[in-house]
Design a protein around this motif. Structure first.
Motif, PDB file in Angstrom:
ATOM      1  N   THR A  28       0.802  -1.226   0.000  1.00 44.71           N
ATOM      2  CA  THR A  28       0.000   0.000   0.000  1.00 44.71           C
ATOM      3  C   THR A  28       0.828   1.266   0.000  1.00 44.71           C
ATOM      4  OG1 THR A  28      -1.703  -1.192   1.217  1.00 44.71           O
ATOM      5  CG2 THR A  28      -1.857   1.215   1.188  1.00 44.71           C
ATOM      6  N   HIS A  29       1.850   1.329   0.842  1.00 39.62           N
ATOM      7  CA  HIS A  29       2.626   2.560   1.008  1.00 39.62           C
ATOM      8  C   HIS A  29       3.906   2.584   0.168  1.00 39.62           C
ATOM      9  CE1 HIS A  29      -0.113   3.632   4.164  1.00 39.62           C
ATOM     10  NE2 HIS A  29       0.173   2.531   4.845  1.00 39.62           N
ATOM     11  N   LYS A  30       4.162   1.495  -0.546  1.00 32.11           N
ATOM     12  CA  LYS A  30       5.394   1.423  -1.320  1.00 32.11           C
ATOM     13  C   LYS A  30       5.188   1.686  -2.807  1.00 32.11           C
ATOM     14  CE  LYS A  30       8.196  -1.683   1.554  1.00 32.11           C
ATOM     15  NZ  LYS A  30       8.996  -2.932   1.538  1.00 32.11           N
ATOM     16  N   VAL A  31       3.938   1.655  -3.245  1.00 39.01           N
ATOM     17  CA  VAL A  31       3.696   1.789  -4.677  1.00 39.01           C
ATOM     18  C   VAL A  31       2.679   2.887  -4.985  1.00 39.01           C
ATOM     19  CG1 VAL A  31       4.211  -0.633  -5.163  1.00 39.01           C
ATOM     20  CG2 VAL A  31       1.846   0.050  -4.709  1.00 39.01           C
ATOM     21  N   LYS A  32       2.821   3.433  -6.171  1.00 35.96           N
ATOM     22  CA  LYS A  32       1.833   4.330  -6.751  1.00 35.96           C
ATOM     23  C   LYS A  32       1.402   3.687  -8.065  1.00 35.96           C
ATOM     24  CE  LYS A  32       1.376   8.814  -9.052  1.00 35.96           C
ATOM     25  NZ  LYS A  32       2.089  10.051  -9.480  1.00 35.96           N
TER      26      LYS A  32
END
Length: 382
Positions: free
Chosen positions: A257-261
């Protein structure tokens, strides 16, 4: 040399035109700009009457419902007929495929006849759907290809109507007419080379030309978050295997969740598509191919890690020892595994991206590719 390029999709003929011009040749490109992609052309055959104006559009829809005849294709064919005097006196004419005029065969025939009669040499490019390629897709024993969803009964024939049209009698007859009269057929990647091996007119594989000077190639990509781009063309959704990418991205989004865009787009014009993926580290291109298409190669030239066709035959052909992209397969778990390894090891992204830039620069540079086309044009006996 005076050269006429007929038809355009993916930007292939625009890049080849620039490369040939850099070598001192005179080049004219004619076509319709490929619908919403709106590629530039020198002489436009884009339908206007039945696409721009409200009442003719309504009439076109009703006419198709009643008679199954697309007036857009009729209008385009008539535009070619009106312009056919312009298609004379060239040293070389290159058709992007046997349906380069993108009209009905009965309208294309008199234009093609004039092209063969009034020019020195005509060659055929193999860079997209065509009769030989579709026949190969239907009959080869490879593990998968772009018709796999149809073979597995996941979709009906309507989903591939634009591909399967090349098996219809009128288009098959047109293909036979074109291939009988051209001097050479030039495959642009492994998929097309594999389908043309038995044809005596097949030239060597000439890689797709990429205009590296026109690309914004940064030396360093943003480090976090890992930006994954998935650009969908609605008309090719099934053909490109986009559903596998979408399912894999759902898992990746939950897992990291917080590692990818994640950016997903649909049917963007070419300029908007390039802008939308400019900051991406990873680009998801297509599933069912054995080699890379134009969009994949442009992204690779920018140092992005591209999920696309890269089967063993591709690596063997170029004698590659290092990964230059990721071979995409119709397997969600496999795609998730490959994406996860990249997300957890950003240095791998940098490494593959670097290899990708070197590969495109070596094999797909405009000058390098354009010289190979001139060699084939000159090798063809008159």
């Amino acid at each position: 040399m005076k050269i006429l390029l007929i038809g355009e999709y993916s930007g292939f003929h625009n890049s080849l035109k620039k490369g040939l011009q850099q070598l001192g040749h005179t080049v004219v490109l004619i076509g319709d700009g490929d619908n919403y992609k709106n590629y530039p052309v020198d002489v436009s055959t884009r339908p206007v009457i039945f696409s721009k104006y409200y009442l003719p559009r309504k009439f076109k829809n009703a006419f198709y419902t009643l008679f199954k005849i697309d007036l857009l294709k009729v209008e385009q064919g008539l535009r070619y007929l009106l312009l056919k005097q312009k298609f004379r006196g060239y040293d070389v004419v290159q058709l992007i495929n046997s349906d380069a005029l993108f009209t009905y065969p009965w309208l294309a025939k008199p234009v093609l006849k004039s092209i063969f009669k009034h020019n020195n040499k005509v060659v055929l490019s193999a860079c997209g759907d065509d009769t030989h390629f579709v026949d190969w897709l239907l009959n080869n024993d490879k593990p998968y290809n772009l018709l796999t969803p149809l073979k597995e009964n996941k979709v009906d024939e309507q989903a591939f109507k634009y591909t399967l049209k090349y098996t219809l009698g009128s288009y098959r007859s047109q293909y036979s007419y074109v291939t009988t009269n051209v001097f050479a057929i030039i495959p642009t990647d492994m998929d097309y080379l594999l389908s043309l091996k038995e044809n005596a007119k097949t030239s060597k594989l000439i890689p797709t030309p990429i205009d590296l000077d026109s690309l914004d190639i940064s030396s360093e990509l943003p480090k976090t978050p890992i930006h994954i781009f998935h650009g969908i063309s609605n008309s090719n959704y099934i053909k490109k295997g986009n559903s596998y990418f979408e399912d894999a991205l759902k898992i990746i989004e939950k897992k990291y969740t917080h590692k990818v865009k994640i950016t997903s787009t649909r049917s963007l014009p070419y300029k908007d598509y390039i802008k939308a993926n400019s900051s991406a580290h990873i680009l998801l291109d297509q599933i069912y191919s054995y080699d890379q298409g134009y969009n994949a190669l442009e992204a690779m030239a920018k140092g992005k890690v591209v999920f696309t066709g890269a089967e063993s035959c591709f690596y063997e052909h170029y004698n590659l020892q290092e990964d230059v992209c990721i071979n995409a397969k119709p397997d969600v778990a496999y795609l998730v595994e490959k994406l996860s390894k990249l997300i957890e090891n950003p240095k791998k992204i940098a490494s593959i991206g670097y290899n990708a830039k070197l590969f495109v620069s070596k094999y797909h540079k405009l000058e390098t590719v354009s010289k190979q086309y001139i060699e084939v044009y000159n090798s063809v006996k008159e």
